[in-house]
Write a protein that holds these residues in place. Sequence first.
Motif, mmCIF file in Angstrom:
data_model
loop_
_atom_site.group_PDB
_atom_site.id
_atom_site.type_symbol
_atom_site.label_atom_id
_atom_site.label_comp_id
_atom_site.label_asym_id
_atom_site.label_seq_id
_atom_site.Cartn_x
_atom_site.Cartn_y
_atom_site.Cartn_z
ATOM 1 N N LYS A 167 7.914 -1.217 11.505
ATOM 2 C CA LYS A 167 8.115 -1.072 12.944
ATOM 3 C C LYS A 167 7.599 0.305 13.327
ATOM 4 N N ASN A 168 6.469 0.331 13.951
ATOM 5 C CA ASN A 168 5.773 1.575 14.285
ATOM 6 C C ASN A 168 6.496 2.293 15.427
ATOM 7 N N ARG A 169 6.975 3.500 15.156
ATOM 8 C CA ARG A 169 7.660 4.291 16.175
ATOM 9 C C ARG A 169 6.875 5.552 16.540
ATOM 10 N N SER A 170 5.603 5.563 16.233
ATOM 11 C CA SER A 170 4.784 6.761 16.430
ATOM 12 C C SER A 170 4.495 7.030 17.899
ATOM 13 N N LYS A 171 4.377 8.319 18.218
ATOM 14 C CA LYS A 171 3.909 8.725 19.535
ATOM 15 C C LYS A 171 2.466 8.258 19.672
ATOM 16 N N GLY A 172 2.147 7.636 20.795
ATOM 17 C CA GLY A 172 0.817 7.055 20.934
ATOM 18 C C GLY A 172 0.741 5.699 20.262
ATOM 19 N N TYR A 173 1.817 4.918 20.385
ATOM 20 C CA TYR A 173 1.917 3.592 19.757
ATOM 21 C C TYR A 173 0.683 2.739 20.054
ATOM 22 N N ASP A 174 0.094 2.162 18.987
ATOM 23 C CA ASP A 174 -1.105 1.329 19.176
ATOM 24 C C ASP A 174 -0.944 -0.080 18.614
ATOM 25 N N GLY A 175 0.281 -0.439 18.216
ATOM 26 C CA GLY A 175 0.531 -1.790 17.737
ATOM 27 C C GLY A 175 0.247 -2.024 16.271
ATOM 28 N N THR A 176 -0.067 -0.976 15.518
ATOM 29 C CA THR A 176 -0.371 -1.157 14.095
ATOM 30 C C THR A 176 0.889 -1.463 13.301
ATOM 31 N N VAL A 177 0.813 -2.515 12.490
ATOM 32 C CA VAL A 177 1.893 -2.905 11.583
ATOM 33 C C VAL A 177 1.362 -2.768 10.158
ATOM 34 N N PHE A 178 2.058 -2.001 9.325
ATOM 35 C CA PHE A 178 1.672 -1.864 7.934
ATOM 36 C C PHE A 178 2.407 -2.902 7.097
ATOM 37 N N VAL A 179 1.711 -3.462 6.117
ATOM 38 C CA VAL A 179 2.267 -4.500 5.266
ATOM 39 C C VAL A 179 2.422 -3.953 3.856
ATOM 40 N N TYR A 180 3.659 -4.001 3.357
ATOM 41 C CA TYR A 180 3.963 -3.494 2.021
ATOM 42 C C TYR A 180 4.447 -4.627 1.121
ATOM 43 N N LYS A 181 4.166 -4.474 -0.158
ATOM 44 C CA LYS A 181 4.586 -5.440 -1.170
ATOM 45 C C LYS A 181 5.505 -4.739 -2.158
ATOM 46 N N ILE A 182 6.661 -5.357 -2.433
ATOM 47 C CA ILE A 182 7.666 -4.777 -3.318
ATOM 48 C C ILE A 182 8.110 -5.850 -4.300
ATOM 49 N N PRO A 183 8.129 -5.581 -5.596
ATOM 50 C CA PRO A 183 8.554 -6.614 -6.548
ATOM 51 C C PRO A 183 10.028 -6.957 -6.398
ATOM 52 N N ASN A 184 10.347 -8.213 -6.513
ATOM 53 C CA ASN A 184 11.741 -8.662 -6.463
ATOM 54 C C ASN A 184 12.350 -8.476 -7.853
ATOM 55 N N VAL A 185 12.547 -7.218 -8.189
ATOM 56 C CA VAL A 185 13.074 -6.834 -9.498
ATOM 57 C C VAL A 185 14.027 -5.668 -9.287
ATOM 58 N N ALA A 186 15.182 -5.706 -9.937
ATOM 59 C CA ALA A 186 16.138 -4.618 -9.816
ATOM 60 C C ALA A 186 15.512 -3.300 -10.250
ATOM 61 N N GLY A 187 15.914 -2.206 -9.574
ATOM 62 C CA GLY A 187 15.411 -0.899 -9.958
ATOM 63 C C GLY A 187 14.784 -0.166 -8.798
ATOM 64 N N ASN A 188 14.088 0.920 -9.120
ATOM 65 C CA ASN A 188 13.424 1.755 -8.118
ATOM 66 C C ASN A 188 11.927 1.485 -8.118
ATOM 67 N N HIS A 189 11.357 1.286 -6.948
ATOM 68 C CA HIS A 189 9.942 0.928 -6.850
ATOM 69 C C HIS A 189 9.265 1.711 -5.732
ATOM 70 N N GLN A 190 7.975 1.890 -5.876
ATOM 71 C CA GLN A 190 7.157 2.385 -4.782
ATOM 72 C C GLN A 190 6.528 1.186 -4.092
ATOM 73 N N ALA A 191 6.738 1.087 -2.798
ATOM 74 C CA ALA A 191 6.154 -0.015 -2.035
ATOM 75 C C ALA A 191 4.638 0.124 -2.029
ATOM 76 N N LEU A 192 3.964 -0.998 -2.238
ATOM 77 C CA LEU A 192 2.502 -1.001 -2.293
ATOM 78 C C LEU A 192 1.933 -1.417 -0.944
ATOM 79 N N LEU A 193 1.159 -0.529 -0.319
ATOM 80 C CA LEU A 193 0.518 -0.842 0.953
ATOM 81 C C LEU A 193 -0.654 -1.791 0.694
ATOM 82 N N ILE A 194 -0.576 -3.018 1.231
ATOM 83 C CA ILE A 194 -1.611 -4.014 0.947
ATOM 84 C C ILE A 194 -2.463 -4.353 2.172
ATOM 85 N N GLY A 195 -2.112 -3.827 3.341
ATOM 86 C CA GLY A 195 -2.931 -4.108 4.519
ATOM 87 C C GLY A 195 -2.216 -3.745 5.796
ATOM 88 N N LYS A 196 -2.842 -4.074 6.899
ATOM 89 C CA LYS A 196 -2.262 -3.812 8.205
ATOM 90 C C LYS A 196 -2.868 -4.773 9.218
#
Length: 292
Positions: A167-196
């Motif tokens: 949910k983009n809350r940036s000043k100068g909102y332009d409608g960009t939505v970033f899509v992240y991929k996260i493994p459904n596995v217990a633990g700590n993960h870095q979300a992978l940016l796969i597109g927008k």
Amino acid sequence: MKNFILILVAFVLLACQNSSEKLTKIFDLPKKLKEVSGIVYTEKDNLFWVLEDSGNPSVIYGLDTQEGKIQRKLAITEARNGDWEDITKDVAGNLYIGDFGNNGNKRKDLCIYKIDKNALDKDETIPSYKVSFSYPEQKEFPPKKSELFFDAESFFEYKGNFYLFTKNRSKGYDGTVFVYKIPNVAGNHQALLIGKFKTCDNYRHCVITSAAISPDASKIVFLAHDKVFLFENYKEGDFLNGTQTELKLNNFSQKEAICFKDNKTLIIAEEKGNLSKANVYEITLEKLKSVP
């Protein structure tokens, strides 16, 4: 004659209004549920499961699909409601709570809780496990006002991964939505940016508040306050390379939750307004596409 003309005008206006109406109200949400932020349908018990966002108890509610009465109340212990923003399920029927609301882009405790399907008839349960994650692109907490990209209210689970939409809350909102991929596995993960992708540059009308994938995985919908963005005709798992269609609801309110009841039917829930009740609506994709 004058009265006849007035009646005729009223009839025409009503007919025009009905011709553009898309959403069918199926029930009012219970009075205690003022801030529903996610909804999901479970076919096995024929219930809508809903949750509320920050400031509310760590509880999910099972509502009957005809009148919206609370049939089940499941307290999730050992899981603080930091800002629960969406709820989804996997193909086996397990539920997932997205605790990733991040209005100020300050949080470092973003996570997703798994709720076992066998616990849904209990009064309380602990999560089966917790999926913690962070955005590797975020370097400051909070970032500059022009870089407030790290709030989210929308996700779904697909073949062992979560797909999260910002949910983009940036000043100068332009409608960009970033899509992240996260493994459904217990633990700590870095979300992978796969597109927008982009919606529109009007925050009030195009900011994304919820997402859902159809049971057959052929369609994805994203909810805004007065429209739905539909993605379809994509190759398996490659969601962003399909057809994107903007479909107006002809109804503006604080709509915060969407799910598929089946492959053809959408369920949409809204928050309570100052002068209005919180409603749950139903609409078929066919009707959504056919009415201007």
